[in-house]
Design an enzyme around this catalytic site. Structure first.
Site, PDB file in Angstrom:
ATOM      1  N   ASP A  11      37.246  43.653  45.103  1.00  0.00           N
ATOM      2  CA  ASP A  11      37.162  43.730  43.644  1.00  0.00           C
ATOM      3  C   ASP A  11      38.102  42.679  43.073  1.00  0.00           C
ATOM      4  OD1 ASP A  11      36.648  44.458  41.071  1.00  0.00           O
ATOM      5  OD2 ASP A  11      37.304  46.543  41.265  1.00  0.00           O
ATOM      6  N   ASP A 105      31.810  40.427  40.307  1.00  0.00           N
ATOM      7  CA  ASP A 105      33.158  40.399  40.857  1.00  0.00           C
ATOM      8  C   ASP A 105      33.438  41.494  41.871  1.00  0.00           C
ATOM      9  OD1 ASP A 105      32.957  42.416  38.972  1.00  0.00           O
ATOM     10  OD2 ASP A 105      35.049  42.270  38.356  1.00  0.00           O
ATOM     11  N   GLU A 106      32.411  42.102  42.422  1.00  0.00           N
ATOM     12  CA  GLU A 106      32.627  43.269  43.274  1.00  0.00           C
ATOM     13  C   GLU A 106      31.544  43.353  44.336  1.00  0.00           C
ATOM     14  OE1 GLU A 106      33.230  48.099  42.556  1.00  0.00           O
ATOM     15  OE2 GLU A 106      32.617  46.783  40.900  1.00  0.00           O
TER      16      GLU A 106
END
Length: 487
Positions: A11, A105-106
């Site tokens: 993350d 983003d993960e």
């Protein structure tokens, strides 16, 4: 549940805000808030400096401004975020063929499937080296969680934030989860948490001790049974690669309600064009066009039209969205509009181009029936076409010069917009690897000032083309495991 912590969850830390700080030297170490800047805007991401004032994602922007009046408020630059995301996902793809992106983003990574880790030591090494690679390639930091299941890996990365790594060692899962609040578990939202609180359950340990039968009685068979398994640390969900997007959409919330019907239609057409741009960027096409309208009273209407086959033709999508708008009553005002495309495919059905032409021809024939043969005006003195409501100079400036977006000046070079108003735009001239730059103000129509593309956050990123075959040396510092996070 695996015997080794070979599921990794990455993350990125305050992704949008961190990317803006990396791109803008003058904002490093200062509170930054990214999101919609209008009175109805919402925070997308806040930097850790802004979070100290109580600002968080999904908060109304007006509330954020009251909490942190001196923060920098920026409009998102998704082109930059997608570029950085692609760099990160490429690094993850080197670790395993099983990478499950959850957002820009993960992502989850199955290290065992990639043969890059099979025990605690190798998983820790890969996790730390991944963080080093991401920082070297993008200039940003990410937090890593490692565990024997997806649920625990995600919990670990959250506990490790910011810029940390946490491994949950096999056999310690129950002790780690026990004191955590029930909302830590996937699927427990505010309503479920409140229901459990009224039943006397506020921690994960309370759920585990209550037993499956009691949770089933409270929440139903599927939800109650799943929650009891998770409270006991069990999660057998696999990492699924290449999760396909089911739709592509864009929407805008307007600072003031739109009342003019022609302006509403022009906004729908603009959104349709933006939607198609995203569709083409993803190299996809779609079969169903969806229109979303939120009216002045917050009632939300959706309309959809299914085409004969998939398309990425902006004319087809634009005209379909316009037809859908005709079935919606916008009397009283519109506060939000959205256009989306679903039923995605990897190909385009060519005859839809002909469909668009046929529909335009039909429209022209219909119009011909209400105009004279010379096309010089309307028959019987009918009304002239209505002109769309004009945007103010300030609205036009805000659209052309969004706060935080990139510009280039013929004399001063690359910079970014600090703000605009009263016919002026203020620009700070700096680049990611420069010192904090000078601020200058120009007319909004200055011919020497033009919008520009974002610059790379790292001018010469480290070469990780051979990674992870020859792993870089792990950076020094403590690595946490067994439930203690690294600051």
């Amino acid at each position: 549940m695996r015997a080794a912590p070979t599921i990794l969850h990455l993350d990125m830390d305050a992704f949008y805000a961190s990317a803006e700080q990396a791109a803008k030297p003058s904002l490093r170490g200062k509170p930054v808030v990214v999101g919609g800047l209008g009175p109805r805007g919402v925070v997308a991401t806040a930097s850790y400096e802004a979070r100290r004032f109580g600002v968080h994602s999904a908060m109304p922007m007006a509330q954020a401004r009251r909490l942190a009046p001196n923060a920098a408020y920026l409009v998102p630059r998704f082109a930059l975020y997608r570029t950085v995301s692609d760099q990160v996902m490429e690094l993850l793809g080197r670790l395993s063929p099983l990478v499950e992106p959850l957002s820009l983003d993960e992502a989850f990574v199955d290290l065992e499937a990639g043969g890059t880790a099979d025990d605690t030591a190798s998983a820790l090494a890969i996790g730390e080296q991944l963080r080093e690679a991401i920082e070297a390639v993008t200039g940003l930091s990410g937090s890593v969680g490692l565990a024997g299941s997806k649920m625990l890996a995600k919990i670990a990365s959250e506990e490790a934030k910011p810029d940390g790594i946490l491994l949950i060692a096999p056999g310690t899962e129950r002790d780690l989860l026990a004191p955590m609040p029930v909302r830590t578990l996937p699927g427990v939202g505010p309503a479920t948490a409140d229901h459990l609180r009224r039943a006397g359950m506020t921690t994960v340990n309370d759920l585990a001790e209550a037993g499956e039968a009691e949770l089933v009685r409270l929440l139903g068979k599927a939800h109650g049974g799943s929650l009891h398994r998770m409270a006991s640390g069990h999660d057998d969900r696999p990492v699924v690669a290449e999760r396909d997007a089911k739709s592509v959409s864009v929407e805008d919330t307007f600072d003031t309600d739109l009342h003019d019907r022609v302006r509403v239609r022009s906004e729908v057409e603009r959104l349709a064009d933006r939607c198609v741009q995203r569709l083409r960027a993803a190299e996809r096409s779609g079969r169903t066009v969806v229109l979303k309208v939120r009216r002045y009273d917050f009632s939300t209407l959706t309309r959809s039209e299914t085409l004969r086959g998939p398309t990425d033709d902006p004319t087809v999508v634009r005209e379909a969205a316009a037809r859908l708008l005709e079935s919606v009553d916008t009397t009283g005002g519109v506060r939000l509009l959205g256009v989306g495309v679903t039923g995605l495919a990897d190909y385009t059905q060519e005859d839809l181009f002909a469909q668009a032409a046929d529909e335009r021809t039909a429209a022209e024939r219909t119009a011909a029936g209400t105009t004279d043969s010379a096309g010089g005006g309307t028959v019987d003195g009918g009304p002239e076409p209505e002109e769309p409501e004009q945007e103010s100079a300030e609205q036009l400036a805000a659209r052309r010069w969004p706060a935080g977006h990139d510009v280039r000046h013929d004399v001063h070079g690359h910079g970014w917009v600090q703000g605009s108003g009263v016919g002026r735009v203020t620009v700070r001239f700096e680049e990611p690897e420069s010192a904090p730059g000078r601020v200058r103000t120009f007319r909004i129509d200055d011919p020497e000032l033009q919008p520009a593309d974002p610059l790379p956050l790292v001018r010469d990123p480290a070469d990780y083309s051979s990674w992870p075959a020859s792993l870089p040396k792990s950076r020094s510092g403590p690595i946490s495991s067994g439930g203690e996070s690294r600051p």
